[in-house]
Design a protein around this motif. Structure first.
Motif, PDB file in Angstrom:
ATOM      1  N   UNK A 187       0.855  -1.174   0.000  1.00 25.51           N
ATOM      2  CA  UNK A 187       0.000   0.000   0.000  1.00 25.51           C
ATOM      3  C   UNK A 187       0.902   1.238   0.000  1.00 25.51           C
ATOM      4  N   UNK A 188       0.382   2.325  -0.507  1.00 22.55           N
ATOM      5  CA  UNK A 188       1.140   3.571  -0.519  1.00 22.55           C
ATOM      6  C   UNK A 188       0.303   4.677   0.107  1.00 22.55           C
ATOM      7  N   UNK A 189       0.967   5.613   0.746  1.00 19.81           N
ATOM      8  CA  UNK A 189       0.279   6.784   1.288  1.00 19.81           C
ATOM      9  C   UNK A 189       1.278   7.935   1.359  1.00 19.81           C
ATOM     10  N   UNK A 190       0.746   9.145   1.399  1.00 23.39           N
ATOM     11  CA  UNK A 190       1.599  10.320   1.498  1.00 23.39           C
ATOM     12  C   UNK A 190       1.717  10.743   2.948  1.00 23.39           C
ATOM     13  N   UNK A 191       2.900  11.225   3.329  1.00 21.42           N
ATOM     14  CA  UNK A 191       3.161  11.646   4.697  1.00 21.42           C
ATOM     15  C   UNK A 191       3.954  12.948   4.681  1.00 21.42           C
ATOM     16  N   UNK A 192       3.927  13.652   5.808  1.00 17.87           N
ATOM     17  CA  UNK A 192       4.666  14.902   5.914  1.00 17.87           C
ATOM     18  C   UNK A 192       3.879  16.081   5.392  1.00 17.87           C
ATOM     19  N   UNK A 193       4.447  17.265   5.537  1.00 18.25           N
ATOM     20  CA  UNK A 193       3.811  18.501   5.083  1.00 18.25           C
ATOM     21  C   UNK A 193       4.669  19.141   3.995  1.00 18.25           C
ATOM     22  N   UNK A 194       4.017  19.925   3.139  1.00 16.70           N
ATOM     23  CA  UNK A 194       4.744  20.613   2.065  1.00 16.70           C
ATOM     24  C   UNK A 194       5.798  21.551   2.657  1.00 16.70           C
ATOM     25  N   UNK A 195       6.968  21.673   2.057  1.00 14.42           N
ATOM     26  CA  UNK A 195       7.385  21.054   0.796  1.00 14.42           C
ATOM     27  C   UNK A 195       8.093  19.708   0.987  1.00 14.42           C
ATOM     28  N   UNK A 196       7.882  19.075   2.142  1.00 14.75           N
ATOM     29  CA  UNK A 196       8.573  17.816   2.433  1.00 14.75           C
ATOM     30  C   UNK A 196       7.638  16.610   2.359  1.00 14.75           C
ATOM     31  N   UNK A 197       6.476  16.784   1.743  1.00  8.61           N
ATOM     32  CA  UNK A 197       5.525  15.679   1.654  1.00  8.61           C
ATOM     33  C   UNK A 197       6.078  14.605   0.719  1.00  8.61           C
ATOM     34  N   UNK A 198       5.961  13.351   1.140  1.00  8.70           N
ATOM     35  CA  UNK A 198       6.575  12.253   0.391  1.00  8.70           C
ATOM     36  C   UNK A 198       5.690  11.014   0.430  1.00  8.70           C
ATOM     37  N   UNK A 199       6.033  10.031  -0.387  1.00  4.69           N
ATOM     38  CA  UNK A 199       5.280   8.776  -0.463  1.00  4.69           C
ATOM     39  C   UNK A 199       5.965   7.725   0.407  1.00  4.69           C
ATOM     40  N   UNK A 200       5.141   6.964   1.127  1.00  5.58           N
ATOM     41  CA  UNK A 200       5.628   5.827   1.910  1.00  5.58           C
ATOM     42  C   UNK A 200       5.046   4.551   1.300  1.00  5.58           C
ATOM     43  N   UNK A 201       5.922   3.575   1.044  1.00  4.04           N
ATOM     44  CA  UNK A 201       5.499   2.277   0.516  1.00  4.04           C
ATOM     45  C   UNK A 201       5.632   1.252   1.628  1.00  4.04           C
ATOM     46  N   UNK A 202       4.541   0.552   1.910  1.00  2.00           N
ATOM     47  CA  UNK A 202       4.588  -0.445   3.002  1.00  2.00           C
ATOM     48  C   UNK A 202       3.800  -1.699   2.620  1.00  2.00           C
ATOM     49  N   UNK A 203       4.078  -2.771   3.327  1.00  2.00           N
ATOM     50  CA  UNK A 203       3.342  -4.019   3.107  1.00  2.00           C
ATOM     51  C   UNK A 203       1.929  -3.901   3.668  1.00  2.00           C
ATOM     52  N   UNK A 204       0.994  -4.542   2.998  1.00  2.00           N
ATOM     53  CA  UNK A 204      -0.354  -4.631   3.542  1.00  2.00           C
ATOM     54  C   UNK A 204      -0.344  -5.603   4.702  1.00  2.00           C
ATOM     55  N   UNK A 205      -0.908  -5.193   5.822  1.00  2.00           N
ATOM     56  CA  UNK A 205      -0.896  -6.040   7.030  1.00  2.00           C
ATOM     57  C   UNK A 205      -2.064  -7.011   7.016  1.00  2.00           C
TER      58      UNK A 205
END
Length: 205
Positions: A187-205
């Motif tokens: 699964x992927x989701x975005x984290x952090x605040x602009x201008x440092x917002x980034x994508x996190x890739x993790x395993x589905x639990x």
């Protein structure tokens, strides 16, 4: 569409005042004369001001004018070509110094597109968009991001650990999310605040 009513001693004066307030050229507007000026009888009474209604009829033209001014101020040798595709204006940049307009990882290009979108939103209530590309950069960047997404997804699966990517623009994050949307292991989701917002890739639990 953006519309204002303006008064003046003459129709010409009223129009010029309206254009100055809208920050547009005459080519981008429709003008309706609501009331012609009338000189007072014997210079004493019965006179009236001119009244005009000015509507921005071509918001895309306003964006083109804005971009030409910005590029001139940047003092770069870049040509600008625009084409309307339905509800969006596609701006293609080319020239010997186009790399200066792209910037590192497209940061300058993205900033220019954001500014252009702001100008467009000022002149219309419709959901219109501006897309700015420079000699096919966005397609090449998209291909690079898709490869990165798949490689990092494999790493997340192999290690079982979350993978945080570098900060990216909203468009780049969307490319990552879309590239991995069909993989039911992660699964992927975005984290952090602009201008440092980034994508996190993790395993589905």
């Amino acid at each position: 569409m953006k519309r204002i009513t303006m008064r003046g001693q003459t129709v010409e004066e009223a129009v010029e005042k309206a254009l100055a307030q809208l920050h547009v050229s005459k080519e981008a507007v429709d003008i309706v004369v609501v009331q012609q000026e009338k000189k007072p009888f014997l210079g004493l009474f019965g006179g009236q001001e001119a009244i005009v209604e000015v509507t921005v009829s071509d918001p895309f033209y306003c964006v083109q004018s804005f971009l030409k001014q910005v590029i001139e101020q940047m003092n770069v040798r870049v040509q600008l070509a625009c084409q309307v595709e339905g509800e969006r204006l596609v701006v293609l940049l080319s020239g010997p110094e186009v790399a200066r307009v792209i910037g590192k990882h497209g940061q300058t290009l993205n900033a220019l597109q954001l500014l252009a979108q702001g100008v467009l939103n000022r002149y219309t209530d419709r959901p219109l968009r501006v897309v700015i590309d420079a000699e096919g950069y966005r397609k090449r960047r998209e291909e690079t991001l898709v490869r990165l997404a798949r490689n990092m997804a494999k790493k997340a699966i192999q290690t079982g650990k979350d993978i945080s990517l570098e900060p990216m623009s909203a468009w780049e994050r969307k490319v990552i999310h879309t590239a991995l949307s069909d993989d039911d292991r992660i699964q992927t989701f975005s984290a952090g605040t602009e201008p440092h917002r980034h994508v996190v890739i993790s395993l589905k639990r």
